[in-house]
Design an enzyme around this catalytic site. Structure first.
Site, PDB file in Angstrom:
ATOM      1  N   SER A 666      34.449  25.101  36.907  1.00 28.38           N
ATOM      2  CA  SER A 666      34.148  26.102  37.941  1.00 28.38           C
ATOM      3  C   SER A 666      32.676  26.502  37.949  1.00 28.38           C
ATOM      4  O   SER A 666      32.220  27.162  38.885  1.00 28.38           O
ATOM      5  CB  SER A 666      35.016  27.349  37.738  1.00 28.38           C
ATOM      6  OG  SER A 666      34.721  27.974  36.505  1.00 28.38           O
ATOM      7  N   LYS A 709      36.558  37.309  39.000  1.00 31.88           N
ATOM      8  CA  LYS A 709      35.126  37.001  38.880  1.00 31.88           C
ATOM      9  C   LYS A 709      34.287  37.919  39.758  1.00 31.88           C
ATOM     10  O   LYS A 709      33.259  38.461  39.324  1.00 31.88           O
ATOM     11  CB  LYS A 709      34.888  35.537  39.238  1.00 31.88           C
ATOM     12  CG  LYS A 709      35.492  34.561  38.236  1.00 31.88           C
ATOM     13  CD  LYS A 709      35.312  33.116  38.678  1.00 31.88           C
ATOM     14  CE  LYS A 709      35.895  32.154  37.649  1.00 31.88           C
ATOM     15  NZ  LYS A 709      35.770  30.740  38.042  1.00 31.88           N
TER      16      LYS A 709
END
Length: 815
Positions: A666, A709
């Site tokens: 990611s 996030k």
């Protein structure tokens, strides 16, 4: 890029507030609170595939169509399985009872008898009454005068024969002038003289011829005595046989009336009839067991301990009712929570006697398979596989179709046992195992018999489509659960909040979660906070309060991280611009709480040919997927900038201040951005954090944990001070996964924080730097002047020329 143009660029890729979360329309609900919802039949929500598979597996009648219910915990798999199986079992026929009885022909092999439901208890009672009646009738028969008279008459006839034999012996002795007497030590003979016993002095005076004659007569008498004794012994044997036969006939005649009704009652069960006839014969043969002792002895009888007392001997005439389905209303449903060897397959209990362990058929105890026979057995796969021998023996019994009670000590081979081997019982059961995907795949991969025995997979999903039908079903679930658990009713606003939370659980605006364990937890806690405020119902503020309290109880680690970032212990910049430095985002946490944290990623580039060095990989802190992501960066750079000459690149890249394993791709786009910044010398805005993976064509790919996030970086920025220029850049495909908390959405709406969504590297690098990425002018690697790609290409040219100067021999070889 001019400021106005840059602001226009930011606006172009900014995700509007309306797409940062999905909100349920509360107007579709026709109730004010869930107390107004009408009761209806409870059903499984959003699991059509699992429902259809369960219906098929439970309905098909062929063997080996057992079920494996697979799915994550909290999706209602156990609750639904028990409910579905329980409802279906009520419509089924109650299975037969099972008894173990004594095997009169082979005592070590107890016999199993099947009887219709409820008949087993009656049979057990009938045999119990039969045993008492037998003992009563036998004692009564032997104590009655007709029996005693017949016995005396029988004995009198034999006594006359014995008396006649003695009289013949005495006459024979008298003719030989001898006398015969019976003494406690045996039979004595005396020669006579003048009608009296011959004295020793008289014997000594006899002539030799007289002594020889006397000895001759003595030998003749001895022969006669032996003949007489043999005759008497034969008569006594005949007496015993005749008396035994007479007593057995008397017993048989007296108790036959007790068996005739049983023959008629159980005439439809041949095995019971055979058992009763063997029972009758054994009672006749061993009638002495039922007789009272000749004398009552209070002292310890060692022999009785060894052979067994009367009560133990009479146990053979009892019935061990193993399975009693008298009170069942349908097929049995057994959920065995502790599937040990004995709990599943039954056991033989032991009792101590003189330091030894013994057992008999009355000590056979049933297991879950016996109790579920003819019905359904539910097991947890994780519990079953932890028990030694349990899985292997379960397979064997399902394959053979019989339940064989095994002795665990024999299986282990620890030491010899009594050798009792009960007759196997036919097995007809539907086994439903519940487990995780991991256990299902493990069994399927390593046990070739698994698919043969468990042919139906019932798979529970963790999400369902968000539509009106599921909204209504979820609302009823809230009502049903709150009623059952005694919670306050829920207001329509609270139900809307629960729907949004459900979408947050699956991180998809188009879906709802089927992990009702998390939903019920929220229901209980929000009702608690509403009760604390003496509210009549649960409102949206109570839902928010419950979620905030859950977070507070679990976010200690995140608070510590945030504190270290704010204090500078963990170095993360949220303002300004730096070359070769960027904020990446990672997800951390525990089972109860996950959170996102920013991590500084830095890169250094320099002339050389070693390629991109991943410091984490060199220190064994990088996982395979992370390594793959960095190799993709090399492919992207080579494809874009190595059209007409190789790339003489050496670079190092790392996650600063990380001391644990890093895996996943990611951050691959983040790493590419920081490499481009280092190569071009263009600084990256530190107020923008980045997440997303990238492929070799520079396309941004979706990642997981996008909500955590974004929220993690927002909270760090908020603590360090919001500037209005901070935000997070995510893959465009992740917009549908956004379910952000209200405080983040409020900040975005006020322009204090932003979320941008991009599709490729060129869009992302422009947002991060405010400089045009550039487009190729030719196929030879030339780009728009003053663009980032042009600067990177120029840097590669400089590196290439420097490499050529350092190695002229190679240049000549190439020319």
């Amino acid at each position: 890029m001019e400021t106005a143009q840059y602001q226009q660029l930011l606006s172009l890729y900014k995700v509007p507030v309306s797409k940062l979360s999905s909100h349920c329309d509360g107007q579709m609900f026709q109730f004010e609170t869930t107390a107004e919802i009408e009761q209806k039949q409870s059903e499984l929500i959003g699991q059509k595939r699992a429902v259809d598979a369960m219906d098929f597996g439970l309905t098909v009648k062929q063997p080996d169509y057992n079920l494996f219910v697979v799915g994550p915990s909290g999706t209602g798999r156990l609750t639904y399985t028990q409910q579905k199986v329980g409802n279906l079992a009520k419509e089924k026929t109650v299975p037969h009872d099972w008894c173990y009885v004594y095997n009169f022909e082979n005592p070590d092999r107890p016999l199993a008898i099947s009887l219709e439901a409820g008949v087993g208890a009656r049979f057990h009672h009938d045999i119990e009454v039969l045993l008492k009646d037998i003992e009563r009738l036998i004692r009564k028969t032997f104590s009655e005068e007709p029996f005693e008279n017949k016995r005396r008459t029988l004995l009198a006839g034999f006594e006359k024969q014995i008396e006649q034999s003695w009289k013949d012996l005495e006459d024979f002795a008298s003719n030989l002038n001898f006398r015969v007497e019976q003494t406690p030590s045996g039979i004595d003979t005396y020669p006579l003289r003048f009608g009296r016993p011959l004295e020793k002095i008289e014997y000594d005076r006899l002539t030799k011829e007289d002594k020889e004659e006397l000895q001759k007569k003595s030998r003749q008498l001895e022969e006669k005595i032996n003949q007489t004794i043999n005759q008497i012994q034969k008569v006594e044997s005949e007496i015993r046989k005749s008396l035994d036969l007479f007593m057995k006939q008397s017993v048989a005649y007296s108790i036959e009336c007790l068996f005739q009704p049983l023959y008629g009652e159980y005439e439809d069960n041949p095995k019971v009839i055979r058992y009763l006839k063997a029972y009758f014969q054994d009672v006749v043969e061993h009638f002495s067991i039922f007789l009272p002792a000749a004398d009552e002895k209070e002292e310890f009888d060692f022999l009785e301990v060894i052979t067994g007392n009367k009560e133990q001997q009479l146990q053979r005439y009892t019935v061990n009712l193993l399975v009693n389905n008298k009170s069942e209303k349908g097929a049995p449903v057994i959920y065995e929570t502790n599937p040990t060897f004995q709990n599943l397959f039954g056991k033989m209990e032991y009792k101590g006697a003189l330091g030894n362990w013994t057992t008999d058929f009355t000590l056979i105890k049933p297991g879950a398979l016996h109790l579920a026979n003819g019905g359904y057995l539910i097991l947890q796969a994780s519990e079953l596989l932890q028990q030694p021998y349990a899985w292997g023996l379960l397979k064997r019994m399902l394959q053979t179709g019989h339940i064989q009670i095994e002795n665990l000590y024999e299986v282990q081979g620890a030491y010899p046992t009594s050798g009792l081997r009960p007759e196997p019982i036919p097995l007809r059961v539907k086994v439903i195992m519940i487990g995780s995907y991991y256990l299902f795949d493990l069994l399927a991969s390593y046990d070739e018999d698994f698919y043969k025995l468990f042919k139906v997979k019932v798979e529970f999903d963790t999400e369902m489509t968000k539509d009106r039908e599921h909204y209504e079903q979820m609302a009823y679930f809230v009502k049903d659960y709150s009623d059952r658990e005694g919670l306050l009713p829920f207001h329509r606003r609270a139900v809307v909040k629960i729907m949004n939370y459900s979408s947050r659980l699956v991180e998809d605006q188009r879906k709802l979660s089927t992990r009702f364990q998390e939903i019920t937890k929220l229901l209980v806690e929000s009702s608690y906070w509403a009760s604390r405020e003496n509210s009549r119902y649960v409102d949206d503020i109570h839902i928010k309060k419950a979620l905030d309290e859950q977070m507070y109880r679990s976010n200690r680690i995140f608070e510590k991280y945030k504190e270290m970032i704010v204090s500078g212990t963990i170095m993360v910049d949220t303002d300004g611009a730096r070359v070769g430095q960027i904020n990446g985002l990672a997800v951390m946490g525990t089972r109860e709480y996950t959170f996102g944290i920013p991590s500084k990623i830095t890169a250094q580039t320099f002339a050389g040919r070693s390629g991109i060095m991943n410091i984490e990989r060199e220190t064994s802190l990088s996982g395979q997927i992370h390594n793959k992501g960095l190799l993709i960066l090399t492919g992207y750079l080579s494809g874009l900038f190595a059209k007409n000459r190789p790339i003489p690149l050496s670079a190092s890249i790392t996650f600063e201040q990380t001391y644990q394993m890093i895996d996943g791709d990611s951050a691959s786009s983040t790493e590419l951005y920081v490499l481009l910044s280092s190569l071009s010398g263009v600084p990256i805005k530190q107020g923008i954090a980045v997440t997303g993976s990238v492929n070799q064509w520079g396309e941004i790919q979706p990642i997981g944990g996008v909500n955590e996030k974004i929220e993690g970086f927002y909270h760090v920025c908020k603590e360090k001070g919001l500037t209005g220029e901070q935000g997070v850049m995510i893959p465009k495909q992740n917009i549908q996964n956004l379910m952000l908390h209200d405080d983040v959405m409020d900040a975005v709406e006020k322009g204090l924080f932003h979320v941008w969504a991009v599709e490729n590297i060129t869009e992302g690098i422009e947002i991060l730097t405010g400089v045009s990425a550039g487009y190729p002018l030719t196929n030879l690697g030339e780009f728009q002047p003053e663009s980032i790609f042009a600067k990177v290409a120029d840097r590669f040219d400089q590196m290439y020329q420097a490499a050529q100067k350092m190695n002229p021999m190679k240049k000549e070889k190439e020319e």
